[in-house]
Scaffold this motif. Structure first.
Motif, short mmCIF file in Angstrom:
data_model
loop_
_atom_site.label_atom_id
_atom_site.label_comp_id
_atom_site.label_asym_id
_atom_site.label_seq_id
_atom_site.Cartn_x
_atom_site.Cartn_y
_atom_site.Cartn_z
N ALA A 169 0.80 -1.21 0.00
CA ALA A 169 0.00 0.00 0.00
C ALA A 169 0.84 1.27 0.00
O ALA A 169 0.31 2.36 -0.17
CB ALA A 169 -0.94 0.00 1.21
N SER A 170 2.17 1.13 0.20
CA SER A 170 2.98 2.34 0.28
C SER A 170 2.89 3.17 -1.00
O SER A 170 2.91 4.40 -0.93
CB SER A 170 4.44 1.98 0.58
OG SER A 170 4.94 1.16 -0.44
N SER A 171 2.78 2.52 -2.18
CA SER A 171 2.79 3.31 -3.41
C SER A 171 1.58 4.25 -3.47
O SER A 171 1.73 5.42 -3.77
CB SER A 171 2.85 2.41 -4.64
OG SER A 171 1.62 1.77 -4.86
N VAL A 172 0.41 3.75 -3.12
CA VAL A 172 -0.78 4.61 -3.21
C VAL A 172 -0.79 5.63 -2.07
O VAL A 172 -1.21 6.77 -2.23
CB VAL A 172 -2.08 3.77 -3.27
CG1 VAL A 172 -2.35 3.01 -1.99
CG2 VAL A 172 -3.26 4.65 -3.62
N LEU A 173 -0.28 5.23 -0.91
CA LEU A 173 -0.24 6.18 0.20
C LEU A 173 0.76 7.30 -0.09
O LEU A 173 0.49 8.47 0.15
CB LEU A 173 0.10 5.47 1.51
CG LEU A 173 -1.01 4.56 2.05
CD1 LEU A 173 -0.51 3.70 3.21
CD2 LEU A 173 -2.22 5.38 2.49
N ASP A 174 1.92 6.94 -0.63
CA ASP A 174 2.92 7.96 -1.00
C ASP A 174 2.39 8.88 -2.09
O ASP A 174 2.54 10.09 -2.03
CB ASP A 174 4.21 7.31 -1.54
CG ASP A 174 4.98 6.56 -0.47
OD1 ASP A 174 4.58 6.64 0.70
OD2 ASP A 174 5.99 5.91 -0.82
N GLY A 175 1.80 8.27 -3.12
CA GLY A 175 1.42 9.04 -4.30
C GLY A 175 0.11 9.78 -4.19
O GLY A 175 -0.08 10.81 -4.82
N VAL A 176 -0.82 9.24 -3.39
CA VAL A 176 -2.15 9.83 -3.33
C VAL A 176 -2.51 10.30 -1.92
O VAL A 176 -3.03 11.40 -1.72
CB VAL A 176 -3.21 8.82 -3.82
CG1 VAL A 176 -4.61 9.38 -3.68
CG2 VAL A 176 -2.94 8.41 -5.25
N GLY A 177 -2.20 9.47 -0.91
CA GLY A 177 -2.66 9.75 0.44
C GLY A 177 -1.89 10.85 1.15
O GLY A 177 -2.44 11.57 1.99
N HIS A 178 -0.62 10.97 0.83
CA HIS A 178 0.23 11.98 1.47
C HIS A 178 -0.04 13.34 0.84
O HIS A 178 -0.33 13.43 -0.34
CB HIS A 178 1.70 11.58 1.27
CG HIS A 178 2.68 12.31 2.14
ND1 HIS A 178 2.95 13.64 1.98
CD2 HIS A 178 3.45 11.89 3.19
CE1 HIS A 178 3.87 14.00 2.88
NE2 HIS A 178 4.17 12.96 3.63
N SER A 179 0.10 14.42 1.63
CA SER A 179 -0.08 15.75 1.05
C SER A 179 1.05 16.00 0.04
O SER A 179 2.11 15.39 0.12
CB SER A 179 -0.06 16.80 2.15
OG SER A 179 1.16 16.72 2.85
N THR A 180 0.78 16.88 -0.91
CA THR A 180 1.74 17.07 -2.00
C THR A 180 3.02 17.73 -1.49
O THR A 180 2.98 18.78 -0.87
CB THR A 180 1.11 17.93 -3.11
OG1 THR A 180 -0.10 17.29 -3.50
CG2 THR A 180 2.04 18.04 -4.30
N ASP A 181 4.14 17.07 -1.75
CA ASP A 181 5.44 17.60 -1.34
C ASP A 181 6.45 17.18 -2.41
O ASP A 181 6.98 16.08 -2.39
CB ASP A 181 5.82 17.01 0.03
CG ASP A 181 7.12 17.61 0.57
OD1 ASP A 181 7.93 18.12 -0.25
OD2 ASP A 181 7.32 17.56 1.79
N ASN A 182 6.67 18.08 -3.37
CA ASN A 182 7.50 17.71 -4.52
C ASN A 182 8.95 17.43 -4.14
O ASN A 182 9.60 16.60 -4.76
CB ASN A 182 7.44 18.80 -5.60
CG ASN A 182 6.13 18.74 -6.36
OD1 ASN A 182 5.51 17.67 -6.44
ND2 ASN A 182 5.69 19.86 -6.89
N ASP A 183 9.44 18.12 -3.10
CA ASP A 183 10.85 17.92 -2.72
C ASP A 183 11.07 16.52 -2.19
O ASP A 183 12.04 15.86 -2.51
CB ASP A 183 11.27 18.95 -1.67
CG ASP A 183 11.20 20.36 -2.24
OD1 ASP A 183 11.34 20.49 -3.47
OD2 ASP A 183 10.99 21.32 -1.46
N LYS A 184 10.14 16.07 -1.34
CA LYS A 184 10.29 14.74 -0.78
C LYS A 184 9.71 13.67 -1.72
O LYS A 184 9.84 12.48 -1.45
CB LYS A 184 9.58 14.66 0.57
CG LYS A 184 10.30 15.41 1.69
CD LYS A 184 9.73 14.95 3.02
CE LYS A 184 9.94 15.97 4.12
NZ LYS A 184 8.97 15.81 5.22
N GLY A 185 9.05 14.11 -2.78
CA GLY A 185 8.50 13.15 -3.73
C GLY A 185 7.21 12.50 -3.27
O GLY A 185 6.91 11.35 -3.61
#
Lengths: 510, 316
Positions: free
Chosen positions: A414-430
């Motif tokens: 689930a990390s991919s969807v949580l990183d890409g969608v669930g986390h607030s947008t942070d371009n520096d940290k990706g």
């Protein structure tokens, strides 16, 4: 007379044996390239998985198993030492060793047109320790390391060094169970069994993959016995296939979620019109009202013809991080109306729903169904369905306020969807590259970031589930709709078992 | 004649130059292929890197200028998606489309013109009525329907013909192998039905008109045999509009076999172009349209030259 009968029987036996040696596969889409690093795209990955092996392989339930690596240790949190399989040869007879692994990772990470950089971004270096040992160093403790490795098909250094991208794109030299014999683009890909395959030679001597992109054509090909397997059986033809007593029919839950994103941090955008001029989606009661007010059962029954599974969270049950206890709420328009009234929108509001019309199964029809569901609770939805090229451009530029999109948890984590969608947008940290509604929750962000370095699976599972719960239940950051399913048909002469990752791995077909 | 050819060549170059600019501009405006190419877990930096690698980070003017420079060296660029030279990819697919178009056109002409003549001589005979009935059906039935019905009958029910694919290819075409011919029958038949019906009806109308003219009556009165009147005097005058239509239709066949190609999973260029438009694969779209416009220009040239043979009054 007896002799003739025996002769005929033998001939018949020989014939069936002859047929059984070639497997013909009809696919809904073909391969884009024979370079395993060019496109991270399901159809291409599926075909190339027969030509290339990775250090780690997925079984049909996306559990990790040793592939070209036989064993591994994790002496420090950021260091992995892998023992490689000995006696493995590439299709051209070259020996597989640590140099090939170092070369492959260097290329997948640094080639400017690599489509897999995201899979290996956490790997800092790959070193050869000896002929059959390699050492990986990662930027941080990396619990999904093994899963990411399943995407890196190993190339032959001796053959590829100094070759152009064009050459590599046409000449796949791997260690996989099959080797390419010809590729006529748009017509067929022919492969022969790799005689020295390390797991033992494959059952079929020859395999032919044919791109049959038109649904009716693909069905006609399996009904007329011209291919042995097809994927993506169109739902309208399911009954014809089921009724045919020469065919087996399979439904396999997939990894792709179809869900809705809502703009939650901007006011006065042109896509949302409410009586008070504010953005209603900022209010959690409105977001919940949408969840209660969408009749997903009807969408599955009428739009998807029952070929989809209702979703309540970001990843399906096959994925690590899924939480069994999160259940979908029952469709309840009355409750939805009450929530809207409570939030100050008893008469609803107007909103534009963007959706692609050529990306997901029935994408634009799903959007229409959502709109008619929401109309009944007073929300006027205007559907704007566009081709994927236009749609994803708008998504990237946040040029929309409410939209239908999909996500496949192809790592099985689930990390991919949580990183890409669930986390607030942070371009520096990706983080949050596909979080285009501006959703954000500090607690969920912290959990996602911390879980990325947790090496204990139990602890990590808890963190992922907790993050899912905050995002999907407590905050209702997104509206889940359903998970897609894969539908296959195969001839009864062969034993086919569908895989969770949607790939057709010929070696397992008997 | 040489002056005429040079003039035509100049015009054609201008046409193709304009087309390249328009297509380039539309594809530039349509969206960003990189967004479609990279998976969801790619980072912003990966997107930027890919754009630089494909030269998409530059302004429109610079991109078009680079394109023109490369074209002057005979290089139409590499496909964004397939990574191979765009021209190679289009040329690899072109023979499959051309063989369908050429065979369908030849069949339509060989069958359509004689049947058109027959039905024009005795328009009210039983045979003429049957011909006209089938030609009406042929012109009205949509191509995808014809294709699907053929597949249903000959592949699914009777299993005598392969439902899809191109079969064995020898010397760029599948028309020289038995397996290839079996694969060709249904797609060619599907394409032929409409063209055949169209040519048949045009021939008939043209013939009926010409047969009522005074010079035909005069020839008949002078005792010229009926056969000579029909197949020489009348047919020759019917051919002029027919040649124009055949030229246009052939261009159409090459450019728009997409439906037939999709139904029969035929690896032609029509399917390639639709995929490439969806994926915003600009080099392929530009290369394809330049080749197609070149074919149209060439056909028009041939048609103009043919006129001079059929009608001496026309001078190029």
């Amino acid at each position: 007379m007896k002799k003739i009968i025996v002769g005929l029987a033998t001939a018949a036996l020989l014939c069936t044996a002859g047929n059984a040696e070639t497997l013909k596969v009809g696919l809904a889409s073909g391969a884009l390239s024979m370079d395993p690093y060019a496109h991270n795209e399901t159809a291409t990955n599926s075909i190339l998985s027969n030509l290339f092996d990775a250090l780690i392989s997925f079984d049909k339930d996306i559990k990790t198993h040793p592939g070209l690596a036989v064993s591994w240790t994790n002496p420090e949190p950021t260091v992995w030492v892998m023992k490689l399989r000995e006696g493995v040869t590439f299709h051209n007879g070259n020996k597989f060793n640590a140099d090939d692994v170092v070369f492959s990772f260097d290329r997948i990470k640094n080639w400017d047109k690599s489509g897999f950089k995201g899979k290996v971004s956490a790997i800092v270096s790959v070193e050869k320790v000896d002929e059959y040992t390699v050492k990986f160093v990662t930027t941080k403790p990396f619990p999904v390391f093994l899963r990411k490795l399943t995407y890196v098909g190993i190339l032959d250094k001796e053959t590829l060094e100094g070759k152009t991208d064009q050459w590599i794109g046409l000449n796949p030299i791997g260690t996989g169970p099959y080797k390419l014999t010809s590729w006529s683009k748009g017509d067929h890909i022919k492969m022969d069994a790799h005689p020295n395959y390390w797991r033992g030679k494959g059952k079929f001597d020859k395999v032919i993959f044919r791109p049959l992109t038109n649904n009716a054509t693909r069905v006609a090909a399996i009904l007329s016995n011209e291919v042995d397997i097809i994927n993506r059986v169109p739902v309208v033809d399911v009954n014809r296939v089921k009724k045919n007593d020469k065919l087996n029919f399979f439904v396999q839950p997939g990894l792709r979620l179809i869900y809705l994103q809502m703009d939650q941090d901007r006011d006065g955008t042109k896509w949302i019109k409410s009586h008070d001029g504010k953005n209603p989606f900022k209010d959690i009661r409105v977001r919940r009202a949408l969840y209660y007010g969408i009749n997903e059962d009807a969408i599955i029954k009428y739009v998807m013809k029952s070929f989809a599974k209702p979703a309540a969270q970001l990843s399906p049950s096959a994925v690590f991080g899924h939480d069994e206890s999160i259940k979908r709420v029952a469709f309840d328009p009355e409750k939805a109306k009450a929530l809207l009234a409570e939030a100050g929108y008893p008469d609803g509001f107007e909103v534009q729903l963007d959706a692609p019309n050529n990306r997901y199964i029935n994408d634009s029809q799903i959007a229409q169904a959502v709109a008619s569901s929401l109309a009944k609770i007073g929300i006027k939805v205007k559907v704007n369905a566009t081709p994927k090229s236009t749609f994803f451009k708008a998504v990237r530029q946040r040029d929309l306020g409410f939209f239908l999109i999909g996500w496949a948890s192809s790592d099985g984590d689930a990390s991919s969807v949580l990183d890409g969608v669930g986390h607030s947008t942070d371009n520096d940290k990706g983080y949050g590259r596909y979080n285009k509604g501006g959703f954000g929750n500090a607690k969920a962000d912290a959990l996602i970031e911390k879980s990325a370095g947790m090496m204990d699976p139990a602890e990590r599972l808890k963190a992922l589930q907790e993050a899912q719960r905050i995002i999907m239940v407590e905050e209702q950051g997104f509206i889940p709709l359903h998970y897609q399913v894969d539908i296959y048909a195969s001839s009864k002469n062969i034993t086919f078992v569908p895989r969770t990752d949607s790939r057709i791995w010929v070696y397992d077909i008997k | 004649m040489i002056k005429y050819i040079l003039n035509r060549l100049f015009h054609s170059t201008l046409v193709m130059f304009t087309i390249s600019f328009i297509v380039f501009f539309i594809m530039f405006k349509a969206g960003d292929p990189v967004e479609l190419m990279l998976p969801a877990d790619a980072t912003q930096q990966d997107v930027i890197d890919m754009r630089v690698a494909l030269g998409l980070d530059k302004s429109f003017i610079v991109q078009y200028k680079n394109f023109l420079i490369n074209v002057s060296h005979g290089d139409l660029g590499n496909s964004f998606i397939y990574g191979q030279p765009a021209l190679d990819i289009v040329f690899e697919r072109m023979p499959a489309t051309m063989e369908l178009a050429v065979l369908a056109m030849i069949l339509s002409i060989l069958i359509g013109i004689p049947l058109g003549i027959i039905s024009s001589i005795k328009p009210n005979s039983f045979l003429s009525r049957i011909i006209m009935f089938f030609s009406l059906a042929g012109i009205s039935v949509p191509v995808f329907w014809t294709g699907m019905i053929l597949v249903l009958i000959f592949s699914v029910i009777y299993g005598v013909l392969p439902s899809s694919g191109r079969g064995e290819v020898y010397l760029f075409t599948s028309a020289f192998t038995w397996d290839g011919i079996r694969h060709l029958i249904m797609p060619v038949a599907t394409l032929t039905v409409f063209q055949l019906a169209l040519i048949l009806r045009l021939t008939r109308t043209g013939m009926m008109e010409v047969l009522m003219q005074d010079y035909i009556k005069l020839a008949a009165a002078k005792g010229v045999p009926r056969r000579v009147i029909v197949y020489y005097h009348a047919l020759k005058n019917t051919l002029i509009p027919l040649i124009t239509i055949i030229g246009i239709q052939f261009g159409q066949l090459v450019a728009f076999t997409i439906v037939t190609e999709t139904i029969f999973a035929w690896p032609g260029s029509g399917k390639l172009i639709i995929d490439s438009i969806q994926n915003l694969d600009r080099p392929i779209v530009v290369a394809y349209l330049l080749i197609i416009s070149f074919i149209f220009v060439a056909i028009n040239f041939v048609v103009d030259v043919l006129y001079t043979f059929v009608d001496p009054r026309v001078r190029v």
